[in-house]
Motif scaffolding. Structure first.
Motif, short mmCIF file in Angstrom:
data_model
loop_
_atom_site.label_atom_id
_atom_site.label_comp_id
_atom_site.label_asym_id
_atom_site.label_seq_id
_atom_site.Cartn_x
_atom_site.Cartn_y
_atom_site.Cartn_z
N ASP A 188 0.15 11.55 -14.77
CA ASP A 188 1.30 10.44 -14.72
C ASP A 188 2.76 11.11 -14.20
N ARG A 189 3.41 10.43 -13.65
CA ARG A 189 4.89 10.84 -13.14
C ARG A 189 5.92 11.33 -14.25
N THR A 190 5.63 10.98 -15.51
CA THR A 190 6.34 11.60 -16.58
C THR A 190 6.45 13.10 -16.48
N GLY A 200 3.97 9.34 -3.92
CA GLY A 200 5.20 9.22 -4.40
C GLY A 200 6.25 8.78 -3.64
N PHE A 201 7.40 8.38 -3.75
CA PHE A 201 8.35 7.97 -2.78
C PHE A 201 8.94 9.10 -1.90
N TYR A 202 8.71 10.22 -2.25
CA TYR A 202 8.95 11.38 -1.33
C TYR A 202 8.18 11.15 0.13
N VAL A 226 -8.02 0.77 -5.73
CA VAL A 226 -7.54 -0.29 -6.47
C VAL A 226 -7.66 -0.31 -7.86
N ASN A 227 -6.46 -0.73 -8.55
CA ASN A 227 -6.41 -0.77 -9.83
C ASN A 227 -7.18 -1.88 -10.81
N VAL A 228 -7.78 -1.33 -11.73
CA VAL A 228 -8.62 -2.56 -12.23
C VAL A 228 -8.22 -2.55 -13.83
N SER A 229 -7.90 -3.70 -14.24
CA SER A 229 -7.54 -3.65 -15.70
C SER A 229 -8.85 -3.67 -16.66
N PRO A 230 -8.74 -3.25 -17.85
CA PRO A 230 -10.02 -3.21 -18.68
C PRO A 230 -10.48 -4.62 -19.00
N VAL A 277 5.81 11.58 -7.21
CA VAL A 277 6.71 12.65 -6.74
C VAL A 277 7.93 12.10 -5.59
N GLU A 278 9.24 12.28 -6.03
CA GLU A 278 10.26 11.88 -5.40
C GLU A 278 10.92 12.74 -4.63
N THR A 279 11.12 14.05 -4.73
CA THR A 279 11.77 14.99 -3.99
C THR A 279 10.96 16.14 -3.37
N PHE A 317 -4.71 4.95 0.56
CA PHE A 317 -3.70 4.03 0.14
C PHE A 317 -3.96 3.41 -1.11
N GLU A 318 -2.97 3.55 -2.03
CA GLU A 318 -3.31 2.59 -3.27
C GLU A 318 -2.60 1.26 -3.02
N ALA A 319 -3.57 0.22 -3.45
CA ALA A 319 -3.31 -1.12 -3.34
C ALA A 319 -2.36 -1.60 -4.65
N LEU A 360 -9.00 8.39 -12.57
CA LEU A 360 -8.42 8.16 -14.04
C LEU A 360 -6.88 8.18 -13.79
N ASP A 361 -6.23 6.86 -13.98
CA ASP A 361 -5.02 6.77 -13.81
C ASP A 361 -3.97 7.20 -14.86
N ASP A 362 -2.65 7.67 -14.84
CA ASP A 362 -1.68 7.89 -15.68
C ASP A 362 -2.15 8.87 -16.84
N PHE A 363 -3.01 9.73 -16.36
CA PHE A 363 -3.47 10.68 -17.33
C PHE A 363 -2.44 11.26 -18.24
N VAL A 416 -0.19 -4.76 -6.33
CA VAL A 416 -0.06 -6.21 -5.98
C VAL A 416 1.51 -6.72 -6.16
N ARG A 417 1.97 -7.53 -5.59
CA ARG A 417 3.21 -7.92 -5.52
C ARG A 417 3.28 -9.57 -5.59
N TRP A 418 4.14 -10.26 -6.24
CA TRP A 418 4.16 -11.46 -6.62
C TRP A 418 5.76 -12.08 -6.23
N TYR A 433 0.88 -1.19 0.12
CA TYR A 433 0.02 -0.07 0.08
C TYR A 433 0.84 1.27 0.04
N GLN A 434 0.54 2.21 -0.91
CA GLN A 434 1.37 3.47 -1.13
C GLN A 434 0.57 4.59 -0.42
N PRO A 435 0.89 5.34 0.30
CA PRO A 435 0.11 6.60 0.67
C PRO A 435 0.17 7.48 -0.30
#
Ligand code: C2E
Ligand code: MG
Ligand code: MG
Ligand code: MG
Length: 280
Positions: A199-201, A255-257, A113-117, A236-238, A58-60, A175-178, A62-64, A44-46
């Motif tokens: 989006d992060r970019t 973000g990681f910050y 929760v992320n949901v795929s098409p 957001v990292e810094t 928190f965004e869930a 709407l993710d990664d807009f 998944v880790r495998w 989970y990321q805050p």
């Protein structure tokens, strides 16, 4: 002689091509068994409020951890799961587990929760959400579903219906990664998204002085405001990026910050620490 050379090259390249197809097949075999072997967990990321810096959700993610392949990143196995439709049972598991774990958090904290098409377009999707909420007792208002623009590339009206059904339950949709995919502004008019995730970019670009990234973030923030949607800046990292994003008027930051994806017990500890501090 030329023929020999060609044959030689063929022999040199073939094992490489073969290995990647074989690797993919092996990964698929392992992925098929992953849920049954209890190899998946959610981290989970805050997501914090840009002004107060309080955690709002928190965004869930998944880790495998595969017995055969070790840790496999979602960037690798999610596309494979989508191609093989294994994302349907995996996504169902994610939905249920995320609701279960969010039930232990303070009432005002949401779970994303992320949901795929492939999962959204399944006829059973709505029932899946209803059942996850009913089984866990999580209030629908605490669940936010994240979809990317790619859902509109296929059955746009089916996707829209499915999202409207979960919105009718009281859930919200982000709407993710807009801005990274096919951005159709038409869907912003038709669907009441609660949040647009920038989006992060663009965050990275703006921090590195790209006038184009800056202009795009400004435009998205202005557009979201007039559509009464909120904005979240991703990646957001810094501290510099956080300041910049705040000044651009984004409502929420992830973000990681502010925090990396963490285990469920660590997320829970974060609340206990904060609440302990508030109580004392
Ligand atoms: P996403 O939904 O856009 O999630 C954000 C990704 O960015 C996560 O990668 C997260 O760890 C990473 N991230 C967050 N903050 C930062 C930062 O400051 N810097 C950098 N460099 N990266 C950051 P992750 O966990 O590897 O997930 C990748 C993608 O896999 C997700 O992108 C999402 O599209 C997909 N995914 C993850 N979990 C699920 C799931 O349960 N279901 C589905 N359908 N897709 C999932
Ligand atoms: Mg997401
Ligand atoms: Mg994202
Ligand atoms: Mg992203």
């Amino acid at each position: 002689q030329a023929k020999d050379l060609g044959g030689g090259e063929h022999c040199r390249f073939e094992p490489v091509l073969h290995a990647s197809a074989e690797e993919r097949r092996q990964l698929e075999v392992a992925l098929r068994k992953a849920l049954g072997r209890d190899e998946m967990v959610l981290h989970y990321q805050p997501v914090v409020d840009a002004r107060s810096e309080n955690v709002v959700s928190f965004e869930a993610l998944v880790r495998w951890n595969s017995a055969e392949h070790g840790f496999v990143s979602p960037g690798k196995f999610i596309p494979l799961a989508e191609d093989t439709r294994l994302i349907v049972p995996i996504g169902q598991w994610v939905m249920r587990r995320a609701c279960e774990e969010a039930r232990n958090w303070p009432e005002h904290i949401k779970v994303n929760v992320n949901v795929s098409p492939e999962q959204l377009l399944e006829p059973g999707f709505h029932r899946e959400v209803v059942e996850a909420l009913a089984a866990t007792g999580l209030r629908p208002e605490r669940l936010e579903i994240e979809v990317t623009e790619s859902i509109f590339l296929r059955d746009a009206s089916v996707a829209r219906n499915a999202l409207e059904q979960v919105m009718a339950l009281g859930c919200s949709v982000a709407l993710d990664d807009f801005g990274t995919g096919y951005s159709s502004l038409g869907y912003l008019r038709k669907l009441k998204f609660s949040t647009i995730k920038v989006d992060r970019t663009f965050v990275q670009g703006a921090a590195q002085g790209s006038a184009e990234s800056l202009a795009i973030i400004n435009a998205v923030v202005a557009m979201a405001k007039s559509l009464k949607m909120s904005t979240t800046a991703e990646g957001v990292e810094t501290i510099e990026e956080a300041e910049l994003i705040r000044n651009l008027g984004c409502d929420k930051i992830q973000g990681f910050y502010f925090g990396r994806p963490m285990t469920a017990p660590d997320a829970l500890r974060l609340f206990n620490v904060v609440e302990g501090r508030l109580a004392s």
